[in-house]
Design a protein around this motif. Structure first.
Motif, PDB file in Angstrom:
ATOM      1  N   LEU A  15      -0.808  -7.850  -5.389  1.00  0.00           N
ATOM      2  CA  LEU A  15      -1.911  -7.716  -4.393  1.00  0.00           C
ATOM      3  C   LEU A  15      -1.772  -5.542  -3.946  1.00  0.00           C
ATOM      4  N   ALA A  16      -0.931  -5.636  -3.827  1.00  0.00           N
ATOM      5  CA  ALA A  16      -0.774  -4.142  -3.436  1.00  0.00           C
ATOM      6  C   ALA A  16      -1.424  -3.130  -4.717  1.00  0.00           C
ATOM      7  N   GLY A  17      -0.989  -3.583  -5.952  1.00  0.00           N
ATOM      8  CA  GLY A  17      -1.946  -2.717  -6.740  1.00  0.00           C
ATOM      9  C   GLY A  17      -3.868  -3.254  -7.235  1.00  0.00           C
ATOM     10  N   LEU A  18      -4.003  -4.724  -6.583  1.00  0.00           N
ATOM     11  CA  LEU A  18      -5.586  -4.350  -6.379  1.00  0.00           C
ATOM     12  C   LEU A  18      -5.456  -4.261  -5.725  1.00  0.00           C
ATOM     13  N   LEU A  19      -5.376  -3.728  -4.321  1.00  0.00           N
ATOM     14  CA  LEU A  19      -5.597  -2.888  -3.404  1.00  0.00           C
ATOM     15  C   LEU A  19      -6.026  -1.739  -3.141  1.00  0.00           C
ATOM     16  N   LEU A  20      -4.967  -1.108  -4.144  1.00  0.00           N
ATOM     17  CA  LEU A  20      -4.741  -0.003  -4.189  1.00  0.00           C
ATOM     18  C   LEU A  20      -5.855   0.740  -5.323  1.00  0.00           C
ATOM     19  N   GLU A  21      -5.651  -0.449  -6.501  1.00  0.00           N
ATOM     20  CA  GLU A  21      -7.004   0.272  -7.453  1.00  0.00           C
ATOM     21  C   GLU A  21      -8.634  -0.407  -7.005  1.00  0.00           C
ATOM     22  N   LYS A  22      -8.436  -1.307  -6.144  1.00  0.00           N
ATOM     23  CA  LYS A  22     -10.287  -1.857  -5.669  1.00  0.00           C
ATOM     24  C   LYS A  22     -10.662  -1.423  -4.363  1.00  0.00           C
ATOM     25  N   SER A  23      -9.692  -1.308  -3.920  1.00  0.00           N
ATOM     26  CA  SER A  23     -10.093  -0.797  -1.804  1.00  0.00           C
ATOM     27  C   SER A  23      -9.698   0.285  -1.209  1.00  0.00           C
ATOM     28  N   TYR A  24      -8.991   1.133  -1.756  1.00  0.00           N
ATOM     29  CA  TYR A  24      -8.045   2.145  -1.407  1.00  0.00           C
ATOM     30  C   TYR A  24      -8.550   3.469  -1.698  1.00  0.00           C
ATOM     31  N   ILE A  25      -9.427   3.769  -0.787  1.00  0.00           N
ATOM     32  CA  ILE A  25      -9.821   5.399  -1.494  1.00  0.00           C
ATOM     33  C   ILE A  25      -9.823   6.132  -0.200  1.00  0.00           C
ATOM     34  N   GLU A  26      -9.274   7.637  -0.486  1.00  0.00           N
ATOM     35  CA  GLU A  26      -9.053   8.753   0.099  1.00  0.00           C
ATOM     36  C   GLU A  26      -9.883   9.491   0.003  1.00  0.00           C
ATOM     37  N   GLY A  27     -10.960  10.580   1.070  1.00  0.00           N
ATOM     38  CA  GLY A  27     -11.244  11.457   1.531  1.00  0.00           C
ATOM     39  C   GLY A  27     -12.123  10.470   2.459  1.00  0.00           C
ATOM     40  N   GLU A  28     -12.125  12.014   3.498  1.00  0.00           N
ATOM     41  CA  GLU A  28     -12.920  11.954   4.952  1.00  0.00           C
ATOM     42  C   GLU A  28     -13.386  11.080   4.906  1.00  0.00           C
ATOM     43  N   VAL A  29     -13.292  10.430   5.950  1.00  0.00           N
ATOM     44  CA  VAL A  29     -14.992   9.141   6.545  1.00  0.00           C
ATOM     45  C   VAL A  29     -14.819   8.618   8.217  1.00  0.00           C
ATOM     46  N   VAL A  30     -16.000   8.006   8.551  1.00  0.00           N
ATOM     47  CA  VAL A  30     -15.610   7.516  10.114  1.00  0.00           C
ATOM     48  C   VAL A  30     -15.532   6.766   9.762  1.00  0.00           C
ATOM     49  N   LEU A  31     -14.840   6.156  10.880  1.00  0.00           N
ATOM     50  CA  LEU A  31     -14.423   3.975  10.981  1.00  0.00           C
ATOM     51  C   LEU A  31     -15.130   4.171  11.846  1.00  0.00           C
ATOM     52  N   THR A  32     -15.556   2.073  11.707  1.00  0.00           N
ATOM     53  CA  THR A  32     -15.550   1.370  13.134  1.00  0.00           C
ATOM     54  C   THR A  32     -15.588   2.254  14.716  1.00  0.00           C
ATOM     55  N   SER A  33     -14.239   2.458  14.286  1.00  0.00           N
ATOM     56  CA  SER A  33     -13.489   2.607  15.796  1.00  0.00           C
ATOM     57  C   SER A  33     -13.603   4.359  15.972  1.00  0.00           C
ATOM     58  N   GLY A  34     -15.219   5.187  15.238  1.00  0.00           N
ATOM     59  CA  GLY A  34     -15.969   5.743  16.149  1.00  0.00           C
ATOM     60  C   GLY A  34     -14.852   6.738  15.407  1.00  0.00           C
ATOM     61  N   LYS A  35     -13.095   7.080  14.812  1.00  0.00           N
ATOM     62  CA  LYS A  35     -12.451   8.078  14.326  1.00  0.00           C
ATOM     63  C   LYS A  35     -12.858   8.039  12.680  1.00  0.00           C
ATOM     64  N   THR A  36     -11.927   9.503  13.212  1.00  0.00           N
ATOM     65  CA  THR A  36     -12.384   9.847  10.970  1.00  0.00           C
ATOM     66  C   THR A  36     -11.179  10.033  10.863  1.00  0.00           C
ATOM     67  N   SER A  37     -11.053   9.557   9.462  1.00  0.00           N
ATOM     68  CA  SER A  37     -10.047   9.265   8.530  1.00  0.00           C
ATOM     69  C   SER A  37      -9.621  10.152   7.438  1.00  0.00           C
ATOM     70  N   ASP A  38      -8.333  10.008   7.014  1.00  0.00           N
ATOM     71  CA  ASP A  38      -8.478  10.412   5.094  1.00  0.00           C
ATOM     72  C   ASP A  38      -8.386   9.917   3.975  1.00  0.00           C
ATOM     73  N   TYR A  39      -8.113   8.220   4.473  1.00  0.00           N
ATOM     74  CA  TYR A  39      -8.830   7.330   3.688  1.00  0.00           C
ATOM     75  C   TYR A  39      -9.088   6.415   4.527  1.00  0.00           C
ATOM     76  N   TYR A  40     -10.164   5.508   3.175  1.00  0.00           N
ATOM     77  CA  TYR A  40     -11.265   4.154   3.906  1.00  0.00           C
ATOM     78  C   TYR A  40     -10.646   2.670   2.727  1.00  0.00           C
ATOM     79  N   PHE A  41     -10.021   1.775   3.698  1.00  0.00           N
ATOM     80  CA  PHE A  41     -10.115   0.775   2.816  1.00  0.00           C
ATOM     81  C   PHE A  41     -10.388  -0.744   2.722  1.00  0.00           C
ATOM     82  N   ASP A  42     -11.612  -0.507   1.687  1.00  0.00           N
ATOM     83  CA  ASP A  42     -12.376  -1.835   1.047  1.00  0.00           C
ATOM     84  C   ASP A  42     -12.286  -2.704   1.256  1.00  0.00           C
TER      85      ASP A  42
END
Length: 187
Positions: free
Chosen positions: A5-32
């Protein structure tokens, strides 16, 4: 299963780069997580891993639409195949606006006071989960646990603890990155 599952999550869901989260915080990664949860193998793995984590005495699982929808479905389907059928419910962001005008869908499968677990894809601050807990409790169900795919370790665990709930995560970000760096299991 967890390593795969970790492999699939990293391949399909883990994206590095600056994003704004639902909480309003900025992050250096997004997890879809939906990208993995909507994949057949990902849904199977998530359903099994969550089912293994859940207390034996619950009547079902639910969560806030849209992130929890595929998780609830995966757990419900896997639970049936493993002889431990757990129905699901979905919490709307706003009431339906017509018909029953309710926040929760799937309530015909539950009785007042039933013990349920909440599922979530990603927990950051826990704000969404606090709303979900209130809506589920207002609908007459008893929330006994909160379970997520990824705990970002950014205050959500503490916010839930302040409400008397523990957070049970399949992975923290550190655990996910560590699990994904080892040898991966086949299918």
């Amino acid at each position: 299963m967890k390593r795969r599952l970790a492999g699939l999550l990293l391949e399909k869901s883990y994206i590095e780069g600056e994003v704004v989260l639902t909480s309003g915080k900025t992050s250096d990664y997004y997890f879809d997580c939906k990208q993995t949860a909507l994949h057949p193998e990902g849904a199977y793995l998530l359903g099994n891993l969550f089912l293994d984590m859940l207390p034996a005495d619950i009547a079902g699982v639910g969560g806030m639409t849209l992130g929890a929808d595929p998780l609830v479905t995966a757990v419900s389907v896997v639970s049936q195949t493993r002889g431990r059928p757990l129905p699901g419910f979905i919490v709307r962001k706003s009431p339906k606006g017509h018909g029953t005008n309710q926040y929760l869908e799937g309530m015909a499968n539950f009785r007042p006071g039933d013990r349920v677990a909440l599922l979530e894809d990603v927990v950051t601050t826990g704000g969404t989960l606090v709303k979900v807990i209130d809506r589920v409790t207002d609908a007459g169900l008893t929330v006994v646990g909160v379970y997520c795919v990824l705990d970002r370790e950014e205050g959500g665990r503490e916010a839930l603890a302040g409400r008397g709930f523990g957070l049970n995560a399949i992975f923290t970000r550190r655990e996910l990155l560590a699990a994904g760096s080892g040898p991966r299991e086949a299918g």
